[in-house]
Design an enzyme around this catalytic site. Structure first.
Site, mmCIF file in Angstrom:
data_model
loop_
_atom_site.group_PDB
_atom_site.id
_atom_site.type_symbol
_atom_site.label_atom_id
_atom_site.label_comp_id
_atom_site.label_asym_id
_atom_site.label_seq_id
_atom_site.Cartn_x
_atom_site.Cartn_y
_atom_site.Cartn_z
ATOM 1 N N SER A 128 7.431 7.115 -2.036
ATOM 2 C CA SER A 128 7.504 5.689 -2.421
ATOM 3 C C SER A 128 7.065 5.434 -3.855
ATOM 4 C CB SER A 128 6.662 4.856 -1.452
ATOM 5 O OG SER A 128 7.070 5.112 -0.142
ATOM 6 N N ARG A 140 1.563 10.694 6.039
ATOM 7 C CA ARG A 140 1.929 10.884 7.453
ATOM 8 C C ARG A 140 2.974 11.985 7.595
ATOM 9 N NH1 ARG A 140 4.188 6.123 10.614
ATOM 10 N NH2 ARG A 140 5.400 5.841 8.707
ATOM 11 N N ASP A 176 10.667 4.187 0.368
ATOM 12 C CA ASP A 176 10.243 3.419 1.558
ATOM 13 C C ASP A 176 11.070 2.153 1.764
ATOM 14 O OD1 ASP A 176 9.138 2.269 -0.693
ATOM 15 O OD2 ASP A 176 7.173 1.886 0.193
#
Length: 915
Positions: A603, A539, A657
């Site tokens: 992450s 994203r 994350d």
């Protein structure tokens, strides 16, 4: 020739006149389809009353739970004894069941007479007689060398709370032995067997004859889920959903319900179809006012009903020229077998003459035709009424299964159904007319009541064996409190080792400094770009943070796929793809020339040397791009931007994350100092005292530590809770021997653990009839989302079967229950050991701060926590139990990896501007 035609016409006219005469006299016994549909609806209503705990006491159709929860699956084997008590003769059977490639059942049986003296005498004498007959049979067959499981077919209404227990509610047919009603008949049988002596048997099941009929056919046809008997008495049973049976605990699976439909109408609900002849039958019976539906249908009453009608017609001068014989006046002289003989297609009229002659009557041709029509109307009404009640059961099955077209098999037995020449054909035709959407096969049961008792016993025997094997398989997943305490203690040891300079290198929990020194204070503001890489989707976000009284955050984002060839290609290809996505997003937002501060949520385990510096420790979650491990991923991103040479961004912060999740919640709740990810992967971060972080300079304040706890146990410290299935999943993974804790707690692996267990159970014949589908052999096919769906409390087993069918698994109801149980133990263990780890962190923070009681908030993200119906509850319960001095609140994070990255960037800029 003309004379022959004339004679034929005369005979046809004569026959027609006689039939019309009888039809007028028995007008009320003719039932239209409209009336039958009305009776269907009444029976459905009584079924529902019988199933409900509140209305069962007043229901006439008692809907008795039989505790038979499974039909045969073909894998039953062994040698069983069966007793069959309920008709005019008592029967003992030896049944051998084998499954050596071919389903085979061998039977030997012996009939023993039961005199009226026994059936109407003392109850103890009745059971002594049964035990003596059993002993005689076993001695004849030389069966006293080993213990034999026994099934007891007892064809009377009983209330059962277990498969091997039954309290007689009332006698029916011609039985009325004293002192039995209200007692447990299995106890009575066991006492009689002990008293008689010389037998080694284990009474495993009490079975109604109707259930036995269904189970016998169920062995040959696995669509069989209804049984009906139309003989001396009449009854039906069928497989009902447990969730509808109020009288029994539990709502998983199905159970056979013995309807005891013979008493339908005992409350007056059938008065409009009962005739004066039916009332005469009832008054002359041994149980007036009881079993009224049975008295309209069964073989015990059919012949007598015809006799009463013949007497009434003769009195009115409509038969035998008004004359009667003593035999015709005598109760029981006209039997149901006579009805069947008179309705024989070819020889019916000659049989009628012979039977009537034997009764001392001198019937004319007219009389024989009329008597044949009386028999036809009485037996046809019986078939119609049975068809209406059966159709009601079939529509209930159809609704339970939520299918447009039901395919099912009805097992049939009983002397009326077997021996009456027209009965079966009429019954089938009417049922199919009343339920046109049901494809019904009628299967005649072979030795239903006896063989059926053996089949129920064989199924019970199989289920006990299966249950034992399944319990043994799943036992390692069921962790004791001590196990969880040990996990917590070991986690605490690894947290400390990860923080210390000397042991950091060998610690399985890496405790990586994030260089995030504070949480948001509400003054953050500005526009930030955020990148989120951590799964198969990437994203890019624009995040606008507004401060002041009306502080808020607005976000705009676009999602891009990362193809497998990029995930597992070269590092340069991966970062070029990321920069291509950023370029597209900036074009989309019209911001190609803006130099924005950027936060990069990455992450994966990284060793950070600063907030904008981090070298990849190891790939997880299916990534394995080359030339990345050990490299600074921020530098790799900067290099890729230079190669593209289209835009310039200021990479302020590299974010994990879990840290982003914590920061997002901390923006709303200053008490939030822990971040948890429970999704595709599993990780935790928390605010640690700087003085404890030996791998970073400085003693003052706090820093967020990214634990990377997925690697907990990579040094074998949790081997005591790992199972062979965990090891199989690990061996098939991309990073064998690594991330062991994550492989037991995260969404990426739970479905795969379940798949390995299902394969193991199927190989051992405990699931899916031992058939492993090609899809079940495929790694990754059982996604963790299926666990969430299957374990949903709102999901009926029918829907579970639907999910399994999507996976190419043709499951039975029993299979679905086992699959649900497997999913449950795997996800529960995941939540428990995740909770044990969280308890270790909460207690560490409490001790760091020297507090008796800690009040703290955990920001949580991840699909497993959000979507699984029980994960969050079990996690919270475990933390509360293992860390009683910590009051831990869990708050769902809203877009931690996107919004969190922007907030970390904003906090970093704020703190940097203050230095």
């Amino acid at each position: 020739m003309f004379a022959v035609h004339l004679l034929s016409f005369y005979f046809s006219k004569l026959k027609e006149d006689q039939i019309q005469k009888v039809d007028r006299f028995l007008y009320h016994m003719r039932l239209s389809d409209e009336q039958l549909r009305d009776i269907m609806m009444r029976f459905r209503a009584e079924m529902e009353k019988g199933l409900s705990k509140d209305s069962n006491p007043t229901a006439t159709v008692k809907m008795l739970p039989t505790h038979v929860r499974s039909t045969p699956d073909g894998s039953e084997k062994g040698e069983f004894l069966a007793l069959d008590l309920g008709g005019s003769k008592f029967k003992v059977l030896r049944v051998k069941v084998s499954d050596n490639g071919k389903q085979r059942v061998e039977m030997e049986s012996q009939h023993y007479p039961t005199s009226e003296e026994i059936t109407s005498g003392k109850g103890t004498d009745l059971f002594d007689h049964v035990a003596e007959c059993l002993k005689d049979f076993m001695e004849r067959k030389h069966m006293n060398t080993k213990r034999h499981p026994l099934g007891f077919t007892f064809s009377f209404p009983c209330s059962q709370t277990k498969l091997d227990e039954g309290v007689l509610l009332s006698w029916s047919k011609h039985f009325k032995a004293r002192g039995v009603q209200g007692t447990n008949v299995v106890d009575s049988l066991r006492k009689a067997i002990d008293k008689t002596g010389g037998m080694d048997v284990d009474v495993l099941a009490l079975v109604n004859d109707t259930v036995g009929t269904m189970m016998t056919c169920g062995y040959d046809d696995q669509y069989c889920e209804v049984g009906a008997i139309i003989g001396t008495g009449t009854n039906a049973c069928y497989m009902e959903e447990m969730r509808h049976i109020d009288l029994v605990e539990g709502d998983e699976g199905r159970m056979c319900i013995n309807t005891e439909w013979g008493s339908f109408g005992d409350d007056g609900s059938l008065e409009d179809i009962r005739t004066k002849f039916d009332r005469d039958i009832d008054l002359g019976s041994i149980n007036p006012g009881k079993q009224l539906f049975e008295k309209l249908i069964s073989g015990l009453y059919m012949g007598e009903l015809v006799r009463i009608i013949l007497v009434k017609m003769a009195r009115k001068g409509l038969l035998f020229q008004g004359r009667m014989s003593d035999a015709l006046r005598t109760k029981g002289k006209f039997q149901t077998k006579h009805v069947a003989e008179i309705e024989n297609y070819k020889e019916g009229l000659s049989n009628a003459k012979e039977i009537l002659d034997d009764l001392g009557l001198s019937p004319s041709e007219d009389d024989c035709i009329a008597v044949q029509q009386v028999c036809t109307i009485v037996s046809f009404r019986s078939a119609n009424l049975c068809a209406a009640a059966l159709a009601a059961i079939l529509t209930r099955l159809q609704e339970n299964k939520k299918v447009k077209h039901l395919r099912t098999t009805v097992a049939m037995d009983g002397t009326v159904y077997r021996t009456h020449p027209q009965y079966a054909k009429r019954l089938h035709k009417v049922v199919r007319r009343l339920v046109p959407d049901c494809h019904v096969r009628f299967l005649l049961s072979e030795s239903g009541s006896g063989k059926g008792a053996a089949m129920v016993t064989a199924v019970a025997y199989r289920l006990v064996s299966q249950r034992k094997q399944i319990d043994e398989t799943l036992a390692p997943f069921k962790l004791s409190r001590q196990h969880l305490q040990d996990v917590k203690d070991n986690m605490r040891v690894e947290l400390e080792r990860g923080l210390k300079k000397d042991t950091h290198h060998s610690a399985s929990v890496k405790m990586l400094p994030s260089y995030v020194y504070g949480t948001p204070d509400g003054t953050e503001r500005g526009k930030f770009l955020a990148l989120d890489l951590g799964g198969t989707n990437f994203r890019v976000l624009l995040v606008k943070i507004y401060s002041g009284l009306r502080k808020s955050i607005r976000m705009y984002n676009k999602i891009y796929a990362i193809p497998l060839e990029i995930m597992q290609g070269t590092g340069e290809e991966l970062f070029d793809h990321i920069v291509q996505c950023i370029s597209d997003f900036l074009d989309y937002m019209g911001m190609k020339n803006a130099r924005l501060p950027l936060g990069f949520t990455f992450s994966f385990p990284c060793r950070q040397a600063g907030i904008d510096k981090g070298s990849l420790v190891s790939w997880t979650k299916g990534f394995k791009a080359t030339d990345c491990e050990g490299q600074d991923v921020v530098d790799m991103l900067r290099e890729a931007m230079k190669r593209r040479n289209e835009f310039d961004l200021d990479i302020v912060a590299m974010v994990n994350d879990a840290v982003g999740t914590m920061m997002t919640c901390a923006y709303e709740d200053p008490n939030c100092e822990i971040g948890l990810i429970a999704g595709t992967g599993s990780n935790v971060c928390y605010m640690e005292e700087m003085r404890n972080i030996e791998t970073v300079e400085g003693e003052e304040g706090r820093m967020c530590v990214n634990t990377e706890w997925g690697g907990f146990g990579d040094n074998d410290c949790i081997e005591f809770i790992r199972t062979k299935f965990d090891r199989e999943v690990d061996e098939g993974s991309l990073n064998q021997g690594k991330q062991r804790y994550e492989k037991m707690t995260s969404g990426m692996y739970l479905g795969e653990i379940v798949r390995q267990i299902l394969i193991d159970l199927t190989k051992r014949g405990l699931l899916f009839r031992g058939q492993i589908s090609e899809r079940l052999r495929t790694r990754g096919i059982f996604e963790t989302k299926f666990l969430s769906q299957i374990e949903s409390d709102r999901l009926a087993l029918l829907q579970v079967r639907g999910i399994l069918q999507q996976l190419g698994l043709d499951s039975t109801c029993d299979d679905s229950i086992i699959v649900k149980e497997v999913c449950g133990v795997v996800s529960r263990r995941a939540a428990q050991i995740c909770g044990a780890g969280m308890a270790a962190i909460a207690d560490k923070i409490r001790e760091n701060r020297g507090l008796e009681q800690l009040d703290i908030t955990v920001g949580v993200d991840g699909t497993l926590y959000k979507l699984h119906p029980h994960f969050s509850k079990v996690l919270k319960e475990t933390v509360k139990d293992l860390a009683p001095q910590c009051d831990v609140t869990f708050v769902l994070s809203e877009d931690g990896s996107g919004k969190g990255a922007a907030l970390i960037t904003a906090v970093a800029q704020r703190l940097y501007s203050h230095t």
